[in-house]
Design a protein around this motif. Structure first.
Motif, PDB file in Angstrom:
ATOM      1  N   THR A 278       2.538  10.455  10.803  1.00 55.94           N
ATOM      2  CA  THR A 278       1.791   9.211  10.709  1.00 55.94           C
ATOM      3  C   THR A 278       0.284   9.455  10.712  1.00 55.94           C
ATOM      4  O   THR A 278      -0.198  10.555  11.006  1.00 55.94           O
ATOM      5  N   THR A 328       0.875   5.238   7.006  1.00 54.50           N
ATOM      6  CA  THR A 328       1.294   4.243   7.984  1.00 54.50           C
ATOM      7  C   THR A 328       1.257   4.836   9.377  1.00 54.50           C
ATOM      8  O   THR A 328       1.083   6.045   9.563  1.00 54.50           O
ATOM      9  N   ILE A 331       6.282   2.224  11.791  1.00 51.38           N
ATOM     10  CA  ILE A 331       7.250   2.075  10.703  1.00 51.38           C
ATOM     11  C   ILE A 331       8.644   2.018  11.309  1.00 51.38           C
ATOM     12  O   ILE A 331       8.961   2.749  12.250  1.00 51.38           O
ATOM     13  N   GLY A 346       6.839  -1.001   7.105  1.00 55.18           N
ATOM     14  CA  GLY A 346       5.700  -0.474   7.853  1.00 55.18           C
ATOM     15  C   GLY A 346       4.394  -1.094   7.414  1.00 55.18           C
ATOM     16  O   GLY A 346       4.340  -1.910   6.483  1.00 55.18           O
TER      17      GLY A 346
END
Length: 613
Positions: A278, A328, A331, A346
């Motif tokens: 991420t 993102t 999510i 997400g």
């Protein structure tokens, strides 16, 4: 360090002359600076009703985690941990707020000088030369079932806590059940006396309430792309009672899986586990005092594991790797993965950087400099964000994205600085998502540093370039996303002086639908809603009618929270059951105790062993 890397560091290290404040192009800020201040003292009471009425069928308990910055440049969401519990019923709402007293946080609060002191590194993490690394455990409260609750944290091991007292009970796993995330050459130099190893994991471990089991991860060995040959990514399984079980994740050629940045979210379906990389990067040179920005990449790498491949006799498990074409942080996925098809929902973060904070006296893009009081607050986004749906197909031999099913929502009025999701059964996924609520913090042009704007000026997919960025603030909002139609069906825009974080869905009594309930939000205002408010407020909405505004607003003069992170709602709570899991942490502390100073030894005896021993 290579010469070219040294020159990059030298060029990016800010020189801060004591010159007059540069002229800003912007009007006076409506930002509520009190979000940078939170009390370090426990408090409790009954919330004052500022406006509206508390619905009679609203009930249960909300847990809200927060971070309190302790000094200049301290990234506020990663600050000293605190938790507030709201108890809702009989037409009133009581609150109880306490510090999240992890062992490392307890020692930090009592040791203020010398070699044992915790020192802030790069504005992000605290380290003590003799004790190790700070674990504030302030990312998210989690429900484990059977009146068991846990706090999670990306930079340390999770802890169980008692929901009725808010006191920590035990770490999840002993220190030797987690692998140090430091690169081997640093780990080799780490003193054996360290009490608190550096452990990297996910902010959202997955607790399956039906199967009474937990999946999480442990990763590290590298810093960004440096040290890849030593990088590792381990999947951890826990039956909530015994020792942690782990598998080393490898690709189909036998190479170790690895993560370049962080893994805030974990996806679990009926048959699969998805580990997402991420968009929050630990800058390799930040501890040297630089403010270099390495832009997040416009992609989300995913490692996909089949649960049937998790064999207790095997140390490794094979995962397939794909890259999704968006970045993102939070999510989620449908638990139903029939026919090998996995559906994901997400944020679309775009040109924003959740890992960057404002640094004291640095230059702002629209003129002026960052004031000390605001240093540590997250930077503004450099573009509007969005919401996405993506789908993946997993066969026996490979995985691939179903690209024709990809969908993104962008809204220039509502979706700036996308933050947390809220949905029924938060942190446990439904068979199929129908409704998700999202908060967007908004846009503050006075929070955009020049270095961040320049770092993201060529980021793909931007709707605004640097020259067209608004010079006026765009307020916080909450939106209702219909997952079947993939559109925003309802929304509410807050007054400009509000910062809104931490939405949480609360089921209505007797309801089953994913949109039948209420939505909680934590609101900090520059101009309080009434004289009974100190500007730290809780607003509640009808989940089916956000646009009508809050049903009620509540606050209390003694409730002083700072930057809130994730929240959790449950219908009821009770004391943690006796005679169940507790890590033998006392023996670990007693083993290390003789290696430390008298001050540390005394604190172990007086503060750690009575609680954790």
């Amino acid at each position: 360090m290579k010469r070219r890397d040294f020159l990059k560091v030298a060029a990016a290290t800010p020189l801060l002359p004591s010159t007059a404040l540069a002229h800003s192009e912007l009007v006076e800020s409506s930002f509520p600076r009190s979000i940078m201040h939170g009390s370090l003292q426990a408090s409790s009471g009954t919330l004052d009703l500022l406006e509206g009425n508390i619905p009679q069928d609203m009930y249960g308990h909300v847990f809200i985690a927060e971070g309190i910055p302790l000094e200049t440049n301290h990234l506020s969401p990663n600050g000293r941990g605190a938790v507030t519990r709201l108890d809702i019923g009989s037409g009133k709402i009581d609150f109880t707020r306490k510090m999240i007293d992890t062992p490392s946080a307890i020692l930090q609060s009592h040791i203020t000088h010398g070699l044992d002191k915790f020192n802030l590194m790069g504005g992000t993490i605290y380290q003590s030369l003799t004790l190790g690394y700070m674990n504030y455990c302030n990312t998210a409260p989690n429900y484990m079932g059977n009146n068991r609750f846990a706090f999670s944290y990306e930079g340390g091991t999770p802890f169980e806590f008692d929901a009725t007292t808010l006191d920590l009970v035990t770490p999840i796993g002993m220190p030797d059940e987690w692998k140090s995330s430091l690169p081997p050459f640093i780990d080799a130099l780490t003193p054996k006396k360290h009490l608190f190893p550096q452990v990297r994991t996910t902010g959202h471990p997955f607790f399956d309430l039906e199967r009474q089991e937990c999946f999480t991860i442990n990763y590290g060995g590298n810093v960004g792309t440096m040290g890849r040959k030593d990088a590792f990514l381990h999947l951890i399984y826990w039956d909530l009672n015994g020792q942690l079980q782990r598998w080393n994740i490898v690709d189909r050629l036998g190479n170790n899986a690895w993560l370049e940045t962080t893994s805030h979210s974990l996806g679990v379906t009926r048959n699969h586990i998805l580990i997402f990389q991420t968009a929050a990067r630990v800058e390799a040179t930040r501890i040297l005092g630089t403010t270099i920005v390495t832009p997040q990449q416009h992609k989300t790498p995913v490692w996909i594991i089949r649960k049937r491949d998790l064999l207790s006799a095997q140390p490794h498990v094979i995962a397939d790797y794909i890259e999704l074409d968006f970045d993102t942080s939070d999510i989620m996925c449908d638990f139903d993965d029939s026919h090998g098809e996995i559906t994901l929902y997400g944020q679309y973060l775009g040109a924003m950087d959740k890992s960057e904070q404002l640094f004291n006296w640095e230059r702002l893009y629209f003129g002026g400099r960052v004031e000390r009081e605001l240093s540590g607050y997250p930077v503004a986004p450099v573009d509007v964000g969005g919401l996405v749906r993506a789908r993946i197909w997993v066969s026996d031999s490979h995985a691939e994205e179903i690209k024709q099913d990809f969908h993104v929502i962008r809204d220039e009025r509502l979706l700036w600085d996308m933050n947390d999701p809220a949905y029924r059964g938060h942190f446990q996924f439904p068979e199929k998502f129908e409704h998700i609520y999202w908060s967007a913090i908004g846009y503050r042009p006075e929070h955009l540093p020049r270095r961040v704007a320049r770092a993201y000026e060529d980021y793909p997919g931007r709707l605004y370039d640097n020259e067209s960025l608004p010079k006026q603030p765009i307020p916080s909002s909450i939106v209702h996303m219909d997952c079947q139609q993939m559109r925003i069906t309802d929304s509410y825009t807050f007054p400009e002086d509000c910062v809104v974080r931490t939405p949480q869905f609360m089921a209505r009594q007797g309801s089953t639908a994913q949109d039948d309930g209420y939505l909680f939000t934590a609101v900090v205002r520059k101009h309080p809603s009434s004289t009974d408010s100190n500007g730290k407020e809780y607003w509640f909405f009808d989940a089916k009618d956000l646009a009508s505004g809050p049903l009620c607003k509540l606050a209390h003069q003694q409730l002083q929270f700072a930057t809130t992170n994730h929240a959790l709602w449950v219908g009821s709570i009770g004391p943690r059951p006796s005679g169940i899991y507790k890590a033998n942490y006392g023996d670990f502390l007693r083993q290390k105790q003789p290696l430390h100073s008298r001050k540390v030894r005394d604190l172990i005896d007086s503060h750690l062993l009575p609680q954790f021993g």
